[in-house]
Design a protein around this motif. Structure first.
Motif, short mmCIF file in Angstrom:
data_model
loop_
_atom_site.label_atom_id
_atom_site.label_comp_id
_atom_site.label_asym_id
_atom_site.label_seq_id
_atom_site.Cartn_x
_atom_site.Cartn_y
_atom_site.Cartn_z
N ARG A 147 -3.23 -12.97 0.12
CA ARG A 147 -2.52 -12.11 -0.83
C ARG A 147 -3.47 -11.02 -1.31
NH1 ARG A 147 0.17 -14.89 -5.75
NH2 ARG A 147 -1.97 -14.97 -6.43
N VAL A 148 -3.06 -9.76 -1.11
CA VAL A 148 -3.91 -8.63 -1.48
C VAL A 148 -3.38 -7.87 -2.69
CG1 VAL A 148 -4.86 -8.35 0.84
CG2 VAL A 148 -2.77 -7.13 0.23
N TRP A 149 -2.15 -8.18 -3.11
CA TRP A 149 -1.56 -7.50 -4.27
C TRP A 149 -0.35 -8.28 -4.72
CZ3 TRP A 149 3.33 -5.20 -4.72
CH2 TRP A 149 3.52 -4.40 -5.85
N THR A 150 -0.09 -8.28 -6.03
CA THR A 150 1.12 -8.90 -6.56
C THR A 150 1.51 -8.24 -7.87
OG1 THR A 150 2.19 -11.03 -7.02
CG2 THR A 150 -0.05 -10.75 -7.85
N THR A 151 2.79 -8.26 -8.16
CA THR A 151 3.29 -7.74 -9.43
C THR A 151 4.58 -8.47 -9.77
OG1 THR A 151 3.75 -5.73 -10.70
CG2 THR A 151 4.69 -5.85 -8.50
N THR A 152 4.92 -8.46 -11.04
CA THR A 152 6.17 -9.05 -11.52
C THR A 152 6.99 -7.97 -12.20
OG1 THR A 152 5.09 -11.18 -11.85
CG2 THR A 152 7.16 -10.84 -13.01
N SER A 153 8.30 -7.98 -11.96
CA SER A 153 9.17 -6.97 -12.54
C SER A 153 10.49 -7.61 -12.97
CB SER A 153 9.47 -5.87 -11.51
OG SER A 153 10.39 -4.95 -12.06
N ALA A 154 11.01 -7.14 -14.06
CA ALA A 154 12.33 -7.58 -14.52
C ALA A 154 13.31 -6.42 -14.49
CB ALA A 154 12.22 -8.13 -15.94
N VAL A 155 12.89 -5.28 -13.96
CA VAL A 155 13.72 -4.08 -13.99
C VAL A 155 14.19 -3.73 -12.58
CG1 VAL A 155 13.83 -1.65 -14.63
CG2 VAL A 155 12.46 -3.22 -15.99
N ALA A 156 15.48 -3.82 -12.36
CA ALA A 156 16.07 -3.43 -11.07
C ALA A 156 16.77 -2.10 -11.24
CB ALA A 156 17.05 -4.48 -10.59
N VAL A 157 16.77 -1.31 -10.19
CA VAL A 157 17.48 -0.03 -10.18
C VAL A 157 18.96 -0.31 -9.93
CG1 VAL A 157 17.69 2.17 -8.98
CG2 VAL A 157 15.44 1.14 -9.31
N GLN A 158 19.83 0.35 -10.65
CA GLN A 158 21.27 0.16 -10.46
C GLN A 158 21.68 0.63 -9.07
OE1 GLN A 158 23.40 -1.32 -12.44
NE2 GLN A 158 21.91 -1.69 -14.04
N THR A 159 22.52 -0.15 -8.40
CA THR A 159 23.03 0.21 -7.08
C THR A 159 24.55 0.17 -7.11
OG1 THR A 159 23.07 -2.07 -6.26
CG2 THR A 159 21.00 -0.84 -5.96
N PRO A 160 25.20 0.83 -6.16
CA PRO A 160 26.67 0.81 -6.11
C PRO A 160 27.24 -0.59 -5.85
CG PRO A 160 25.79 2.53 -4.68
CD PRO A 160 24.63 1.71 -5.16
N THR A 161 26.44 -1.46 -5.24
CA THR A 161 26.89 -2.82 -4.93
C THR A 161 26.29 -3.78 -5.95
OG1 THR A 161 26.88 -2.21 -2.60
CG2 THR A 161 27.04 -4.55 -3.11
N PRO A 162 27.09 -4.38 -6.81
CA PRO A 162 26.56 -5.25 -7.87
C PRO A 162 25.74 -6.43 -7.37
CG PRO A 162 28.89 -4.78 -8.23
CD PRO A 162 28.53 -4.25 -6.88
N SER A 163 26.01 -6.94 -6.17
CA SER A 163 25.27 -8.10 -5.67
C SER A 163 23.91 -7.72 -5.07
CB SER A 163 26.10 -8.84 -4.62
OG SER A 163 26.33 -7.99 -3.51
N CYS A 164 23.60 -6.43 -5.02
CA CYS A 164 22.32 -5.97 -4.47
C CYS A 164 21.46 -5.39 -5.58
CB CYS A 164 22.54 -4.88 -3.42
SG CYS A 164 23.38 -5.47 -1.95
N ALA A 165 20.18 -5.66 -5.48
CA ALA A 165 19.23 -5.08 -6.44
C ALA A 165 18.26 -4.20 -5.67
CB ALA A 165 18.48 -6.17 -7.19
N ALA A 166 17.84 -3.12 -6.27
CA ALA A 166 16.86 -2.23 -5.65
C ALA A 166 15.67 -2.10 -6.60
CB ALA A 166 17.48 -0.86 -5.40
N PHE A 167 14.49 -2.05 -6.03
CA PHE A 167 13.27 -1.93 -6.80
C PHE A 167 12.42 -0.81 -6.23
CE2 PHE A 167 14.66 -6.22 -7.41
CZ PHE A 167 14.39 -6.47 -8.75
N SER A 168 11.68 -0.17 -7.08
CA SER A 168 10.71 0.84 -6.67
C SER A 168 9.34 0.26 -6.94
CB SER A 168 10.93 2.13 -7.47
OG SER A 168 9.98 3.09 -7.09
N LEU A 169 8.53 0.12 -5.90
CA LEU A 169 7.20 -0.46 -6.03
C LEU A 169 6.13 0.58 -5.71
CD1 LEU A 169 7.76 -3.80 -4.08
CD2 LEU A 169 7.81 -3.46 -6.55
N MET A 170 5.08 0.58 -6.51
CA MET A 170 3.93 1.42 -6.24
C MET A 170 2.75 0.49 -6.00
SD MET A 170 4.49 4.87 -8.41
CE MET A 170 3.04 5.47 -7.67
N VAL A 171 2.31 0.43 -4.74
CA VAL A 171 1.21 -0.45 -4.36
C VAL A 171 -0.06 0.39 -4.26
CG1 VAL A 171 0.36 -2.03 -2.58
CG2 VAL A 171 2.82 -1.90 -3.06
N PRO A 172 -1.10 0.03 -5.00
CA PRO A 172 -2.35 0.79 -4.91
C PRO A 172 -2.93 0.71 -3.50
CG PRO A 172 -2.41 -0.77 -6.75
CD PRO A 172 -1.19 -1.07 -5.94
#
Length: 75
Positions: A14-39
């Motif tokens: 494992r070279v990187w990890t993060t935790t997030s509780a914020v998902a981006v709203q998508t047109p499909t309620p059963s899908c979640a989208a995330f924006s990740l910035m990996v150093p």
């Protein structure tokens, strides 16, 4: 819901990890989208795997998905 994202190199280290509780709203309620910035510091060109875990209300992590990709740098 909370999620953990972990990046592993080709040796499964494992070279990187993060935790997030914020998902981006998508047109499909059963899908979640995330924006990740990996150093990029410390990353080398090669094969990596991104693992996505969901975190239950009890704090248990459950793997939801795992995707492999090749990382290339352009000068």
């Amino acid at each position: 819901a909370s999620y953990t994202f972990s990046l592993y190199d080709s040796a499964e280290k494992r070279v990187w990890t993060t935790t997030s509780a914020v998902a981006v709203q998508t047109p499909t309620p059963s899908c979640a989208a995330f924006s990740l910035m990996v150093p990029s510091a410390g990353l080398k060109a090669g094969s990596y795997t991104l693992a996505v875990n969901g975190i239950t209300q009890q704090g248990t992590q459950v793997e939801l998905d795992r995707r492999a990709f090749d990382l290339h740098f352009i000068d």
